[in-house]
Scaffold this motif. Structure first.
Motif, PDB file in Angstrom:
ATOM      1  N   PHE A 373       0.732  -1.114   0.019  1.00  8.83           N
ATOM      2  CA  PHE A 373       0.045  -0.064  -0.287  1.00  8.83           C
ATOM      3  C   PHE A 373       0.851   1.142   0.118  1.00  8.83           C
ATOM      4  CE2 PHE A 373      -4.020  -2.089   1.612  1.00  8.83           C
ATOM      5  CZ  PHE A 373      -4.902  -1.679   0.607  1.00  8.83           C
ATOM      6  N   ALA A 374       1.921   1.262   0.887  1.00  4.46           N
ATOM      7  CA  ALA A 374       2.729   2.410   1.039  1.00  4.46           C
ATOM      8  C   ALA A 374       3.483   2.868  -0.214  1.00  4.46           C
ATOM      9  CB  ALA A 374       3.587   2.437   2.464  1.00  4.46           C
ATOM     10  N   ALA A 375       4.247   1.824  -0.705  1.00  8.26           N
ATOM     11  CA  ALA A 375       4.967   1.785  -2.089  1.00  8.26           C
ATOM     12  C   ALA A 375       4.087   2.435  -3.162  1.00  8.26           C
ATOM     13  CB  ALA A 375       5.779   0.601  -2.254  1.00  8.26           C
ATOM     14  N   TYR A 376       2.771   1.725  -3.394  1.00  8.04           N
ATOM     15  CA  TYR A 376       2.015   2.098  -4.540  1.00  8.04           C
ATOM     16  C   TYR A 376       1.794   3.447  -4.342  1.00  8.04           C
ATOM     17  CZ  TYR A 376      -1.775   1.884  -7.887  1.00  8.04           C
ATOM     18  OH  TYR A 376      -2.472   2.145  -8.669  1.00  8.04           O
ATOM     19  N   SER A 377       1.355   4.003  -3.125  1.00  4.70           N
ATOM     20  CA  SER A 377       0.788   5.281  -2.841  1.00  4.70           C
ATOM     21  C   SER A 377       1.943   6.157  -3.321  1.00  4.70           C
ATOM     22  CB  SER A 377       0.526   5.518  -1.455  1.00  4.70           C
ATOM     23  OG  SER A 377       0.162   6.931  -1.039  1.00  4.70           O
ATOM     24  N   ARG A 378       3.259   5.942  -2.915  1.00  3.26           N
ATOM     25  CA  ARG A 378       4.309   6.634  -3.076  1.00  3.26           C
ATOM     26  C   ARG A 378       4.649   6.905  -4.516  1.00  3.26           C
ATOM     27  NH1 ARG A 378      10.361   7.396  -0.051  1.00  3.26           N
ATOM     28  NH2 ARG A 378      11.154   8.768  -1.569  1.00  3.26           N
ATOM     29  N   LYS A 380       2.197   6.639  -7.101  1.00  5.65           N
ATOM     30  CA  LYS A 380       1.418   7.195  -7.710  1.00  5.65           C
ATOM     31  C   LYS A 380       1.725   8.598  -7.634  1.00  5.65           C
ATOM     32  CE  LYS A 380      -2.734   5.732  -8.489  1.00  5.65           C
ATOM     33  NZ  LYS A 380      -3.456   5.620  -9.790  1.00  5.65           N
ATOM     34  N   ASN A 381       2.318   8.977  -6.325  1.00  4.74           N
ATOM     35  CA  ASN A 381       2.614  10.349  -6.142  1.00  4.74           C
ATOM     36  C   ASN A 381       3.701  11.037  -7.104  1.00  4.74           C
ATOM     37  OD1 ASN A 381       0.616  10.655  -4.259  1.00  4.74           O
ATOM     38  ND2 ASN A 381       1.956  10.427  -2.648  1.00  4.74           N
ATOM     39  N   ALA A 382       4.682  10.026  -7.284  1.00  2.77           N
ATOM     40  CA  ALA A 382       5.731  10.192  -7.934  1.00  2.77           C
ATOM     41  C   ALA A 382       5.622  10.398  -9.430  1.00  2.77           C
ATOM     42  CB  ALA A 382       6.822   9.078  -7.924  1.00  2.77           C
ATOM     43  N   LYS A 383       4.321   9.605  -9.896  1.00  2.00           N
ATOM     44  CA  LYS A 383       4.081   9.686 -11.395  1.00  2.00           C
ATOM     45  C   LYS A 383       3.231  11.071 -11.668  1.00  2.00           C
ATOM     46  CE  LYS A 383       2.371   6.215 -13.569  1.00  2.00           C
ATOM     47  NZ  LYS A 383       1.599   5.028 -14.110  1.00  2.00           N
ATOM     48  N   GLU A 384       2.538  11.549 -10.539  1.00  2.00           N
ATOM     49  CA  GLU A 384       1.835  12.780 -10.939  1.00  2.00           C
ATOM     50  C   GLU A 384       2.981  13.757 -10.856  1.00  2.00           C
ATOM     51  OE1 GLU A 384      -0.940  13.460  -7.570  1.00  2.00           O
ATOM     52  OE2 GLU A 384      -2.190  11.632  -8.117  1.00  2.00           O
ATOM     53  N   LEU A 385       3.740  13.828  -9.952  1.00  2.00           N
ATOM     54  CA  LEU A 385       4.954  14.963 -10.006  1.00  2.00           C
ATOM     55  C   LEU A 385       5.775  14.754 -11.488  1.00  2.00           C
ATOM     56  CD1 LEU A 385       6.787  14.445  -6.325  1.00  2.00           C
ATOM     57  CD2 LEU A 385       5.442  16.550  -7.348  1.00  2.00           C
ATOM     58  N   MET A 386       6.017  13.485 -12.149  1.00  2.00           N
ATOM     59  CA  MET A 386       6.625  13.627 -13.228  1.00  2.00           C
ATOM     60  C   MET A 386       5.656  14.082 -14.435  1.00  2.00           C
ATOM     61  SD  MET A 386       7.517   9.890 -15.134  1.00  2.00           S
ATOM     62  CE  MET A 386       8.114   9.096 -13.608  1.00  2.00           C
ATOM     63  N   THR A 387       4.354  13.955 -14.122  1.00  2.00           N
ATOM     64  CA  THR A 387       3.457  14.523 -15.358  1.00  2.00           C
ATOM     65  C   THR A 387       3.348  15.932 -15.075  1.00  2.00           C
ATOM     66  OG1 THR A 387       1.934  12.809 -15.020  1.00  2.00           O
ATOM     67  CG2 THR A 387       0.888  14.754 -15.930  1.00  2.00           C
ATOM     68  N   VAL A 388       3.913  16.456 -13.839  1.00  2.00           N
ATOM     69  CA  VAL A 388       3.716  18.195 -13.565  1.00  2.00           C
ATOM     70  C   VAL A 388       5.119  18.743 -13.794  1.00  2.00           C
ATOM     71  CG1 VAL A 388       3.130  19.951 -12.089  1.00  2.00           C
ATOM     72  CG2 VAL A 388       1.800  17.935 -12.156  1.00  2.00           C
ATOM     73  N   ALA A 393      13.027  15.989 -12.999  1.00  2.00           N
ATOM     74  CA  ALA A 393      12.829  16.776 -11.799  1.00  2.00           C
ATOM     75  C   ALA A 393      12.879  15.736 -10.512  1.00  2.00           C
ATOM     76  CB  ALA A 393      11.572  17.609 -11.647  1.00  2.00           C
ATOM     77  N   LEU A 394      12.772  14.474 -10.948  1.00  2.00           N
ATOM     78  CA  LEU A 394      12.435  13.350  -9.904  1.00  2.00           C
ATOM     79  C   LEU A 394      14.029  12.766  -9.472  1.00  2.00           C
ATOM     80  CD1 LEU A 394       9.465  13.732 -10.833  1.00  2.00           C
ATOM     81  CD2 LEU A 394       9.456  11.122 -10.396  1.00  2.00           C
ATOM     82  N   THR A 395      14.089  12.469  -8.299  1.00  2.00           N
ATOM     83  CA  THR A 395      15.279  11.660  -7.918  1.00  2.00           C
ATOM     84  C   THR A 395      15.213  10.178  -8.517  1.00  2.00           C
ATOM     85  OG1 THR A 395      14.264  10.752  -5.677  1.00  2.00           O
ATOM     86  CG2 THR A 395      15.095  12.997  -5.643  1.00  2.00           C
ATOM     87  N   GLU A 396      16.459   9.597  -8.290  1.00  2.00           N
ATOM     88  CA  GLU A 396      16.520   8.194  -8.599  1.00  2.00           C
ATOM     89  C   GLU A 396      15.402   7.416  -7.892  1.00  2.00           C
ATOM     90  OE1 GLU A 396      20.177   6.548  -8.754  1.00  2.00           O
ATOM     91  OE2 GLU A 396      21.044   8.069  -9.871  1.00  2.00           O
ATOM     92  N   LEU A 397      15.247   7.707  -6.823  1.00  2.00           N
ATOM     93  CA  LEU A 397      14.311   6.871  -5.853  1.00  2.00           C
ATOM     94  C   LEU A 397      12.941   7.056  -5.986  1.00  2.00           C
ATOM     95  CD1 LEU A 397      14.103   4.988  -3.552  1.00  2.00           C
ATOM     96  CD2 LEU A 397      14.075   6.807  -2.000  1.00  2.00           C
ATOM     97  N   ASP A 398      12.576   8.261  -6.432  1.00  2.00           N
ATOM     98  CA  ASP A 398      11.182   8.473  -6.966  1.00  2.00           C
ATOM     99  C   ASP A 398      10.914   7.797  -8.196  1.00  2.00           C
ATOM    100  OD1 ASP A 398      10.568  10.256  -4.718  1.00  2.00           O
ATOM    101  OD2 ASP A 398      11.148  11.872  -5.788  1.00  2.00           O
ATOM    102  N   LEU A 399      11.807   7.860  -9.310  1.00  2.00           N
ATOM    103  CA  LEU A 399      11.897   7.220 -10.622  1.00  2.00           C
ATOM    104  C   LEU A 399      11.623   5.450 -10.212  1.00  2.00           C
ATOM    105  CD1 LEU A 399      14.338   9.035 -12.581  1.00  2.00           C
ATOM    106  CD2 LEU A 399      11.896   9.015 -12.992  1.00  2.00           C
ATOM    107  N   LEU A 400      12.222   5.114  -9.206  1.00  5.21           N
ATOM    108  CA  LEU A 400      12.158   3.741  -8.610  1.00  5.21           C
ATOM    109  C   LEU A 400      10.730   3.444  -8.322  1.00  5.21           C
ATOM    110  CD1 LEU A 400      14.224   1.313  -9.039  1.00  5.21           C
ATOM    111  CD2 LEU A 400      14.750   1.704  -6.582  1.00  5.21           C
ATOM    112  N   TYR A 401      10.336   4.184  -7.403  1.00 11.34           N
ATOM    113  CA  TYR A 401       8.966   4.235  -7.019  1.00 11.34           C
ATOM    114  C   TYR A 401       7.887   4.260  -8.000  1.00 11.34           C
ATOM    115  CZ  TYR A 401       9.465   3.766  -2.065  1.00 11.34           C
ATOM    116  OH  TYR A 401       9.925   3.397  -0.687  1.00 11.34           O
ATOM    117  N   ALA A 402       8.169   5.135  -9.325  1.00  9.31           N
ATOM    118  CA  ALA A 402       7.230   5.323 -10.264  1.00  9.31           C
ATOM    119  C   ALA A 402       7.258   3.780 -11.026  1.00  9.31           C
ATOM    120  CB  ALA A 402       7.588   6.451 -11.210  1.00  9.31           C
ATOM    121  N   LYS A 403       8.359   3.337 -11.290  1.00  9.47           N
ATOM    122  CA  LYS A 403       8.554   2.236 -11.919  1.00  9.47           C
ATOM    123  C   LYS A 403       7.696   0.923 -11.014  1.00  9.47           C
ATOM    124  CE  LYS A 403      11.638  -1.470 -13.468  1.00  9.47           C
ATOM    125  NZ  LYS A 403      12.843  -1.982 -13.391  1.00  9.47           N
TER     126      LYS A 403
END
Length: 457
Positions: A373-378, A380-388, A393-403
């Motif tokens: 739950f926690a990882a999927y939620s983060r 989804k947030n990373a993907k929204e940031l990527m869209t905006v 603008a995303l860190t490597e960890l954020d890109l990993l969560y988006a993947k």
């Protein structure tokens, strides 16, 4: 002896007024005999002094006020029940429509049932495996629970309902498992889909089906779930079976309730629905549960299509107050081709903690569920940031969560309508996804589980 009257005063649509009656009670069953000898069923909606307002189950066309006879039977509507109901298909009033013989009932039961004593209820606590990862792994269904599915117009809740009916089972028990499938206000094509799906998969052998079509009378639609739940109570509490009741579509039932209420000229409540709709829905939902001293149980999955996908609409709103959570189908996931399009983040099973863990599913289930739950939620947030902001603008960890979010939807949620996963397979897919993330990010899982499962390659 039935009491007969030839004092029909007025017929208005599905309602009829009979004057000069005595000893007639609310909800009493009756029949109208036309001059031609044709019989039509009815029930009492209201008593006003010596006048009875009667609701017809069939058309009022052809009723002659002078030559028609009304009989009242002194009892409410009943359903004949027997174990022979399994593998049979009935209409909304309990009449066989599968070409088979009439049922020889062991008992006749009032379809309104008897209230379940709250002090005699046992707490739901046993895992029911649906074979669907998004439910079993994250929003677990527990025996005796009421867990609705909130859908929308055009979303594939029919396919999901059929899949659950085919695959559901209680693990680690030899007790019999049965499905009571109740369809209200569905089209002929939908009816054929359900019957064919149950027949081809063999699920019909452990099922009882009640089918009310869209062109059937509204008052029959109100009786249909009560017929099915009466059959479920008999199988559960008389025969000791674990019964899963699937009701679709509660929205059609509520619309029938509104239609009958308008015909009775009652003061409407929210969006025209009667003010007593909460109470009426509760009389259906609260027939699920477990009783102390009985090995049987009734688990309920009501399915409702939210008008305009609005969760604040009176039907999902009131249902949410009575039931223990909800499974939500998302239109954006459906458009992206996910099958089933279950949106796990707003979905919730309030009793899931009671049905998982060692001896029920597996000891690591609760930890992995919370981490997913926690990882999927983060993600989804990373993907929204990527869209905006763009990917740069995303860190490597954020890109990993988006993947992770993309893989989670593709491999965990999107399993199709024919794949039946046991809970061990669901948990293993969860671990495969969690291995996409560094071990240091898995802060919701005990080290002992990480040593046992995360390091396994």
């Amino acid at each position: 002896m039935p009491r007969e009257y030839k004092t029909i005063q007025e017929v208005a649509g599905p309602l009829m007024v009979v004057r000069g009656v005595s000893g007639v009670a609310y909800d009493e069953l009756g029949e109208i005999e036309l001059a031609s000898g044709e019989l039509r069923r009815c029930k009492v909606l209201q008593i006003d002094g010596g006048n009875a307002i009667v609701q017809l189950f069939e058309s009022s066309v052809g009723i002659n006020l002078e030559n028609s006879t009304v009989r009242f039977f002194g009892r409410s509507m009943e359903l004949g029940v027997s174990e022979d109901m399994l593998s049979r298909v009935f209409d909304g009033l309990g009449r066989p429509i599968d070409g088979g013989p009439e049922l020889l009932p062991e008992h006749r039961r009032d379809i309104n049932g008897l209230p379940m004593n709250p002090s005699a209820r046992s707490y739901p606590q046993e895992f029911i495996q649906t074979g669907i990862s998004a439910i079993d792994g994250l929003n677990t269904l527990v025996r005796g629970q009421k867990l609705p599915i909130f859908s929308g117009s055009g979303l594939p809740h029919a396919q999901l309902a059929a899949q659950i009916a085919r695959q559901a089972k209680v693990r680690n028990t030899a007790d019999a498992f049965a499905i009571v499938f109740i369809a209200m206000g569905i089209t002929f094509e939908e009816s054929s889909f359900f019957i064919n799906s149950f027949t081809e998969s063999g699920a019909i052998g452990r099922s009882v089906m009640f089918i009310n079509l869209a062109n059937d009378p509204a008052v029959e639609r109100i009786a249909t779930p009560r017929m099915g739940l009466t059959a479920a109570e008999y199988l559960a509490f008389d025969k000791g079976m674990h019964v899963l009741v699937i009701l679709t579509d509660i929205t059609n039932y509520a619309d029938a309730l509104r239609e009958v209420s308008a015909a009775r000229k009652e003061v409407p409540g929210r969006r025209g629905y009667p003010g007593y709709m909460y109470t009426d829905l509760a009389t259906l939902y609260e027939r699920a549960g477990r009783i102390e001293g009985s090995s049987g149980s009734i688990t309920m999955i009501p399915i409702l299509s939210m008008p305009e996908d609005d969760k604040t609409h009176p039907i999902p709103d009131l249902t949410g107050y009575i039931t223990e959570g909800q499974i939500i189908l998302a239109r954006d996931l459906y458009r992206r081709g996910l099958q089933p399009p279950i949106d796990v983040l707003p979905s919730l099973s309030r009793l899931k903690d009671k049905g998982i863990g060692e001896g029920k599913t597996r000891a690591d289930h609760a930890n992995t569920m919370n981490q997913l739950f926690a990882a999927y939620s983060r993600g989804k947030n990373a993907k929204e940031l990527m869209t905006v902001l763009g990917e740069a603008a995303l860190t490597e960890l954020d890109l990993l969560y988006a993947k992770f979010a993309d893989e989670f939807e593709k491999r965990y949620v999107n399993q199709g309508y024919t794949t039946n996963r046991d809970i061990e397979e669901t948990l293993e897919i969860g671990w495969e996804l969690l291995r996409l993330l560094p071990r240091t990010e898995l802060k919701r899982i005990r080290d002992s589980f990480l040593d046992q499962y995360y390091e396994k390659r």
